[in-house]
Design a protein around this motif. Structure first.
Motif, short mmCIF file in Angstrom:
data_model
loop_
_atom_site.label_atom_id
_atom_site.label_comp_id
_atom_site.label_asym_id
_atom_site.label_seq_id
_atom_site.Cartn_x
_atom_site.Cartn_y
_atom_site.Cartn_z
N ARG A 183 1.01 -1.17 0.32
CA ARG A 183 0.43 0.25 0.34
C ARG A 183 0.76 1.10 0.40
N GLU A 184 0.23 2.53 -0.07
CA GLU A 184 1.13 3.56 -0.20
C GLU A 184 1.53 3.81 1.31
N ALA A 185 2.70 4.50 1.30
CA ALA A 185 4.00 5.06 2.29
C ALA A 185 2.12 5.94 3.46
N MET A 186 2.53 5.94 4.83
CA MET A 186 1.67 6.56 5.83
C MET A 186 2.43 6.53 6.51
N THR A 187 2.08 7.50 7.39
CA THR A 187 2.37 7.53 9.03
C THR A 187 1.95 6.54 10.05
N LEU A 188 2.50 6.75 10.99
CA LEU A 188 2.59 5.55 11.75
C LEU A 188 1.24 5.83 12.77
#
Length: 243
Positions: free
Chosen positions: A151-156
């Motif tokens: 998936r697209e990277a995101m913040t924790l």
């Protein structure tokens, strides 16, 4: 010799001819040096396999004719979503490859306070594409016919806040529970693996607020890539299809 398995991202119709992707064609013609008449196995991510035969092969393109389909699911009864704080270089690639072999269904690269990876939007997009190719190659190798998504990277924080009815787990060196003490049955797990420096105390508190359970793998401190694969293996043994 084992028949090579090739991922074909488009619909496959038995009896039809189709051109392999440029990358697949290069692998078949240049790396494997296969020629007309030799067999392949195709899959396109829907748990079906298709026997196929090469009908044209040169240095630039390969065409194949698809045979009959066969349902062949290698998927675990446990649905595993790995949230992996990004690690540097080959460590992330190694984690993704082996996680796919072990049965992970989805992978989300994460940014955290101590994440050592700094990428702009363009370089990050290229990384996601590269990691998805590693997933496909791992499926070709290990026999999976369903392709996990990177998936697209995101913040924790964004990832932790996503709605998920499954069991949410965070590895913590001072946790009181282990995977073996988790109650049965479990069908879905959202597994969080932190960075090489670990999560900050604020991040650990945040995960607890979103319903994550802290668990301990053992008495030794593991590297981030070792932690991910050890946890996935232990979860598959207890709730999935290993052992």
């Amino acid at each position: 010799m084992r028949i090579p398995r090739i991922f074909h991202p488009e619909a496959i119709t038995p009896g039809s001819e189709m051109a392999l992707s440029d990358e697949a064609a290069n692998h078949v013609a240049r790396v494997l040096r296969m020629t007309v008449g030799q067999p392949l196995e195709l899959f396109n991510g829907n748990n079906l396999t298709f026997q196929a035969e090469i009908v044209h092969a040169d240095k630039k393109s390969v065409r194949v004719r698809a045979g009959e389909s066969r349902e062949d699911s290698r998927e675990s009864p446990l649905y595993l979503h790995l949230g992996q704080v990004m690690s540097r270089g080959e460590k992330m690639e190694f984690t993704i490859q082996k996680a796919v072999e072990l049965g992970v269904n989805a992978i989300t690269p994460l940014f955290s306070e101590r994440c050592g990876v700094k990428l702009d939007a363009e370089r990050l997009a290229k990384k996601i594409q590269q990691w998805q190719k590693i997933v496909i190659a791992a499926c070709e190798q290990c026999g999976r016919n369903s392709v996990p998504e990177v998936r697209e990277a995101m913040t924790l924080a964004t990832w932790c806040a996503e709605q998920d009815d499954g069991l949410k787990l965070n590895l913590h060196p001072r946790a009181s529970q282990s995977i073996n003490t988790l109650p049965l049955p479990v069908e879905r797990v959202r597994l969080l693996i932190g960075p090489e420096g670990g999560l900050s105390s604020d991040e650990i508190s945040m995960t607890s607020g979103y319903g994550f359970t802290d668990i301990l793998l053992g008495p030794r401190v593991l590297r981030t890539e070792t932690t991910a694969l050890t946890a996935i293996t232990a979860l598959q043994v207890r709730f999935g299809d290993l052992g």
